[in-house]
Design a protein around this motif. Structure first.
Motif, PDB file in Angstrom:
ATOM      1  N   ALA A  20      16.577  15.345 -16.687  1.00  0.00           N
ATOM      2  CA  ALA A  20      15.685  15.855 -15.632  1.00  0.00           C
ATOM      3  C   ALA A  20      14.876  14.714 -15.020  1.00  0.00           C
ATOM      4  CB  ALA A  20      14.760  16.928 -16.217  1.00  0.00           C
ATOM      5  N   LEU A  21      14.406  13.801 -15.871  1.00  0.00           N
ATOM      6  CA  LEU A  21      13.644  12.647 -15.365  1.00  0.00           C
ATOM      7  C   LEU A  21      14.533  11.769 -14.488  1.00  0.00           C
ATOM      8  CD1 LEU A  21      11.761  11.856 -18.684  1.00  0.00           C
ATOM      9  CD2 LEU A  21      10.678  12.548 -16.531  1.00  0.00           C
ATOM     10  N   ARG A  22      15.762  11.599 -14.960  1.00  0.00           N
ATOM     11  CA  ARG A  22      16.701  10.778 -14.196  1.00  0.00           C
ATOM     12  C   ARG A  22      16.994  11.426 -12.843  1.00  0.00           C
ATOM     13  NH1 ARG A  22      21.762  10.359 -12.764  1.00  0.00           N
ATOM     14  NH2 ARG A  22      22.565   8.232 -12.510  1.00  0.00           N
ATOM     15  N   ALA A  23      17.206  12.738 -12.860  1.00  0.00           N
ATOM     16  CA  ALA A  23      17.527  13.449 -11.609  1.00  0.00           C
ATOM     17  C   ALA A  23      16.374  13.346 -10.614  1.00  0.00           C
ATOM     18  CB  ALA A  23      17.854  14.910 -11.919  1.00  0.00           C
ATOM     19  N   ALA A  24      15.149  13.437 -11.122  1.00  0.00           N
ATOM     20  CA  ALA A  24      13.977  13.344 -10.232  1.00  0.00           C
ATOM     21  C   ALA A  24      13.920  11.970  -9.570  1.00  0.00           C
ATOM     22  CB  ALA A  24      12.696  13.607 -11.024  1.00  0.00           C
ATOM     23  N   ALA A  25      14.221  10.928 -10.343  1.00  0.00           N
ATOM     24  CA  ALA A  25      14.190   9.561  -9.805  1.00  0.00           C
ATOM     25  C   ALA A  25      15.372   9.328  -8.867  1.00  0.00           C
ATOM     26  CB  ALA A  25      14.213   8.548 -10.953  1.00  0.00           C
ATOM     27  N   HIS A  26      16.495   9.949  -9.203  1.00  0.00           N
ATOM     28  CA  HIS A  26      17.743   9.677  -8.484  1.00  0.00           C
ATOM     29  C   HIS A  26      17.750  10.293  -7.092  1.00  0.00           C
ATOM     30  CE1 HIS A  26      22.078  10.303  -7.576  1.00  0.00           C
ATOM     31  NE2 HIS A  26      22.223   9.130  -8.186  1.00  0.00           N
ATOM     32  N   SER A  27      17.189  11.490  -6.936  1.00  0.00           N
ATOM     33  CA  SER A  27      17.471  12.241  -5.709  1.00  0.00           C
ATOM     34  C   SER A  27      16.950  11.576  -4.427  1.00  0.00           C
ATOM     35  CB  SER A  27      17.076  13.703  -5.906  1.00  0.00           C
ATOM     36  OG  SER A  27      15.975  14.043  -5.187  1.00  0.00           O
ATOM     37  N   PRO A  28      15.720  11.036  -4.363  1.00  0.00           N
ATOM     38  CA  PRO A  28      15.323  10.357  -3.114  1.00  0.00           C
ATOM     39  C   PRO A  28      16.161   9.105  -2.835  1.00  0.00           C
ATOM     40  CG  PRO A  28      13.426  10.567  -4.607  1.00  0.00           C
ATOM     41  CD  PRO A  28      14.619  11.056  -5.352  1.00  0.00           C
ATOM     42  N   VAL A  29      16.586   8.424  -3.903  1.00  0.00           N
ATOM     43  CA  VAL A  29      17.370   7.193  -3.724  1.00  0.00           C
ATOM     44  C   VAL A  29      18.766   7.534  -3.218  1.00  0.00           C
ATOM     45  CG1 VAL A  29      18.138   5.055  -4.839  1.00  0.00           C
ATOM     46  CG2 VAL A  29      16.052   6.179  -5.628  1.00  0.00           C
ATOM     47  N   ALA A  30      19.346   8.608  -3.778  1.00  0.00           N
ATOM     48  CA  ALA A  30      20.683   9.035  -3.335  1.00  0.00           C
ATOM     49  C   ALA A  30      20.668   9.380  -1.850  1.00  0.00           C
ATOM     50  CB  ALA A  30      21.146  10.229  -4.165  1.00  0.00           C
ATOM     51  N   ALA A  31      19.546   9.927  -1.381  1.00  0.00           N
ATOM     52  CA  ALA A  31      19.460  10.334   0.025  1.00  0.00           C
ATOM     53  C   ALA A  31      19.286   9.141   0.968  1.00  0.00           C
ATOM     54  CB  ALA A  31      18.286  11.303   0.198  1.00  0.00           C
ATOM     55  N   ALA A  32      18.766   8.019   0.465  1.00  0.00           N
ATOM     56  CA  ALA A  32      18.366   6.931   1.376  1.00  0.00           C
ATOM     57  C   ALA A  32      19.140   5.628   1.193  1.00  0.00           C
ATOM     58  CB  ALA A  32      16.870   6.643   1.185  1.00  0.00           C
ATOM     59  N   ALA A  33      19.683   5.383   0.008  1.00  0.00           N
ATOM     60  CA  ALA A  33      20.290   4.070  -0.264  1.00  0.00           C
ATOM     61  C   ALA A  33      21.743   4.034   0.201  1.00  0.00           C
ATOM     62  CB  ALA A  33      20.219   3.764  -1.756  1.00  0.00           C
TER      63      ALA A  33
ATOM     64  N   PRO B 200       0.814  -1.229   0.000  1.00  0.00           N
ATOM     65  CA  PRO B 200       0.000   0.000   0.000  1.00  0.00           C
ATOM     66  C   PRO B 200       0.847   1.279   0.000  1.00  0.00           C
ATOM     67  CG  PRO B 200      -0.898  -1.584   1.557  1.00  0.00           C
ATOM     68  CD  PRO B 200       0.390  -2.179   1.041  1.00  0.00           C
ATOM     69  N   ASP B 201       2.030   1.247   0.600  1.00  0.00           N
ATOM     70  CA  ASP B 201       2.862   2.462   0.632  1.00  0.00           C
ATOM     71  C   ASP B 201       3.746   2.618  -0.610  1.00  0.00           C
ATOM     72  OD1 ASP B 201       4.789   0.538   1.091  1.00  0.00           O
ATOM     73  OD2 ASP B 201       5.255   1.164   3.131  1.00  0.00           O
ATOM     74  N   GLY B 202       3.643   1.706  -1.563  1.00  0.00           N
ATOM     75  CA  GLY B 202       4.351   1.871  -2.833  1.00  0.00           C
ATOM     76  C   GLY B 202       5.519   0.922  -3.037  1.00  0.00           C
ATOM     77  N   LEU B 203       6.020   0.302  -1.977  1.00  0.00           N
ATOM     78  CA  LEU B 203       7.164  -0.607  -2.124  1.00  0.00           C
ATOM     79  C   LEU B 203       6.789  -1.771  -3.051  1.00  0.00           C
ATOM     80  CD1 LEU B 203      10.063  -1.371  -1.120  1.00  0.00           C
ATOM     81  CD2 LEU B 203       8.940  -2.758   0.630  1.00  0.00           C
ATOM     82  N   ALA B 204       7.597  -1.985  -4.084  1.00  0.00           N
ATOM     83  CA  ALA B 204       7.341  -3.117  -4.986  1.00  0.00           C
ATOM     84  C   ALA B 204       7.550  -4.420  -4.219  1.00  0.00           C
ATOM     85  CB  ALA B 204       8.288  -3.047  -6.175  1.00  0.00           C
ATOM     86  N   MET B 205       6.581  -5.321  -4.322  1.00  0.00           N
ATOM     87  CA  MET B 205       6.729  -6.595  -3.602  1.00  0.00           C
ATOM     88  C   MET B 205       7.901  -7.376  -4.168  1.00  0.00           C
ATOM     89  SD  MET B 205       3.009  -7.948  -2.667  1.00  0.00           S
ATOM     90  CE  MET B 205       1.840  -6.878  -1.836  1.00  0.00           C
ATOM     91  N   SER B 206       8.652  -8.011  -3.268  1.00  0.00           N
ATOM     92  CA  SER B 206       9.812  -8.802  -3.652  1.00  0.00           C
ATOM     93  C   SER B 206      10.101  -9.806  -2.554  1.00  0.00           C
ATOM     94  CB  SER B 206      11.030  -7.877  -3.824  1.00  0.00           C
ATOM     95  OG  SER B 206      12.226  -8.642  -3.851  1.00  0.00           O
ATOM     96  N   SER B 207      10.542 -10.985  -2.942  1.00  0.00           N
ATOM     97  CA  SER B 207      10.946 -11.969  -1.932  1.00  0.00           C
ATOM     98  C   SER B 207      12.080 -11.411  -1.090  1.00  0.00           C
ATOM     99  CB  SER B 207      11.390 -13.268  -2.602  1.00  0.00           C
ATOM    100  OG  SER B 207      10.362 -13.754  -3.438  1.00  0.00           O
TER     101      SER B 207
ATOM    102  N   LEU C 224      14.822  -7.046   4.781  1.00  0.00           N
ATOM    103  CA  LEU C 224      14.922  -5.655   5.257  1.00  0.00           C
ATOM    104  C   LEU C 224      14.516  -5.528   6.721  1.00  0.00           C
ATOM    105  CD1 LEU C 224      13.195  -3.945   2.171  1.00  0.00           C
ATOM    106  CD2 LEU C 224      15.659  -4.002   2.643  1.00  0.00           C
ATOM    107  N   SER C 225      15.318  -4.829   7.518  1.00  0.00           N
ATOM    108  CA  SER C 225      14.916  -4.463   8.877  1.00  0.00           C
ATOM    109  C   SER C 225      13.877  -3.340   8.756  1.00  0.00           C
ATOM    110  CB  SER C 225      16.128  -3.964   9.655  1.00  0.00           C
ATOM    111  OG  SER C 225      16.549  -2.725   9.111  1.00  0.00           O
ATOM    112  N   PRO C 226      13.109  -3.036   9.823  1.00  0.00           N
ATOM    113  CA  PRO C 226      12.121  -1.948   9.701  1.00  0.00           C
ATOM    114  C   PRO C 226      12.725  -0.618   9.233  1.00  0.00           C
ATOM    115  CG  PRO C 226      11.633  -3.281  11.621  1.00  0.00           C
ATOM    116  CD  PRO C 226      12.944  -3.800  11.077  1.00  0.00           C
ATOM    117  N   PRO C 227      13.867  -0.170   9.764  1.00  0.00           N
ATOM    118  CA  PRO C 227      14.403   1.093   9.226  1.00  0.00           C
ATOM    119  C   PRO C 227      14.852   0.975   7.764  1.00  0.00           C
ATOM    120  CG  PRO C 227      15.574   0.447  11.251  1.00  0.00           C
ATOM    121  CD  PRO C 227      14.635  -0.659  10.925  1.00  0.00           C
ATOM    122  N   GLU C 228      15.366  -0.200   7.398  1.00  0.00           N
ATOM    123  CA  GLU C 228      15.755  -0.394   5.987  1.00  0.00           C
ATOM    124  C   GLU C 228      14.522  -0.376   5.078  1.00  0.00           C
ATOM    125  OE1 GLU C 228      19.811  -3.116   6.466  1.00  0.00           O
ATOM    126  OE2 GLU C 228      17.884  -4.106   6.130  1.00  0.00           O
ATOM    127  N   ARG C 229      13.448  -0.981   5.565  1.00  0.00           N
ATOM    128  CA  ARG C 229      12.230  -1.003   4.750  1.00  0.00           C
ATOM    129  C   ARG C 229      11.755   0.424   4.479  1.00  0.00           C
ATOM    130  NH1 ARG C 229       7.425  -0.459   3.894  1.00  0.00           N
ATOM    131  NH2 ARG C 229       6.055  -1.923   2.823  1.00  0.00           N
TER     132      ARG C 229
END
Ligand code: AMP
Length: 284
Positions: free
Chosen positions: A220-233, A177-184, A189-194
């Motif tokens: 620009a599309l790439r930058a939009a996708a990249h920025s939240p991931v760069a901050a969290a991964a 429901p929160d958007g995370l793609a389902m995956s085995s 993932l620990s709760p903070p990792e999730r």
């Protein structure tokens, strides 16, 4: 109902030979709602719905998670049965790769970008096992998820190139429901990792939003996708804007459709996600 389980190609063939139309879903097990959506589609399309559960050693690199990949077979059989699967093929690695085995299937151009450089040999392993599974099962239709978008394109190409008589169907990505793609692999993932893992779907949602607002510049599309991931991964394998058919990276303006795909590591877990723009909402 619990599905019948067979472990050998001979027993599988004996069962499918007598059947009418066969619909097939290949999986590595640890089933979740993403897999079960494919299984329900198979039950809708085939008189006999077959699922394979096989953690394919050939598609794992030496430093990947082959040995710790979850294998909850009993729970999987219950779930597969509830989703309408009649028959589960659960072979051993020796059954799939008996002594002397040496033939491999490669789809080089489609395997070159995205995950290709980060997982050497992975798509040869995927193409080889799916080719063999399609030969063993002999389905009219085989159903895959767009979660593994590059894999789907590799398999579509392989089936055309080798004249394998099966229709290939790609199904939308099933998300939490929160958007995370389902995956085995979400089980790792620990709760903070999730929480940090949500950055992938958030990045894709940002790219989709600016695309919907008219943005067509690939950077620009790439930058939009990249920025939240760069901050969290913990690390990023790639954030790529590519042609949805050739998978070639788009350098400048994108056309009517564009694949935005991400692979990143959260802790020790490597996650992938993608969207084909314009997309049809959160579940695309
Ligand atoms: P796997 O067990 O990871 O090899 O996946 C088996 C099949 O399920 C592949 O075709 C995947 O693309 C598909 N699949 C996995 N996760 C999802 C998901 N969240 N939504 C849709 N299909 C999925």
């Amino acid at each position: 109902m619990r599905p019948e389980v067979v472990a050998t190609i001979a027993a599988l063939r004996a069962r499918t030979r007598a059947a009418g139309s066969v619909a097939f879903v290949p999986t590595m097990g640890a089933l979740h709602e993403g897999h079960l959506t494919l299984a329900r589609e198979a039950a809708r399309r085939g008189e006999l719905a077959v699922m394979s559960i096989f953690v394919n050693p050939l598609q794992f690199g030496p430093n990947e998670d082959f040995s710790r990949y979850p294998r909850p077979l009993e729970a999987d059989l219950d779930k597969a049965g509830e989703a309408g699967t009649h028959l589960v093929f659960a072979p051993t690695p020796d059954e799939m790769y008996p002594p002397g085995d040496q033939t491999r299937v490669a789809v080089p151009a489609l395997a070159r970008g995205l995950c290709g450089p980060h997982r050497p040999g992975h798509f040869d392993g995927v193409a080889t096992v799916v080719c063999k599974l399609l030969n063993a099962v002999g389905p009219c239709v085989a159903i895959f998820g767009r979660k593994d978008y590059q894999q789907l394109k590799v398999i579509e190409r392989m089936v055309r190139d080798l004249a394998i008589p099966a229709e290939i169907v790609g199904m939308p990505i099933v998300r939490e429901p929160d958007g995370l793609a389902m995956s085995s692999r979400n089980a790792y993932l620990s709760p903070p990792e999730r929480e940090r893992a949500l950055s992938l779907s958030r990045g894709l949602a940002s790219a989709r939003a600016i695309f919907a607002a008219g943005e067509r510049d690939a950077a620009a599309l790439r930058a939009a996708a990249h920025s939240p991931v760069a901050a969290a991964a913990d690390s990023i394998d790639y954030v790529t804007v590519a042609d949805p058919e050739s998978l070639e990276e788009l350098a400048s303006a994108v056309g009517d459709r564009a694949l935005v795909a991400i692979a990143a590591r959260i802790g020790r877990t490597r996650l992938i996600d993608n969207v084909v723009l314009p997309g049809l909402g959160a579940a695309t």
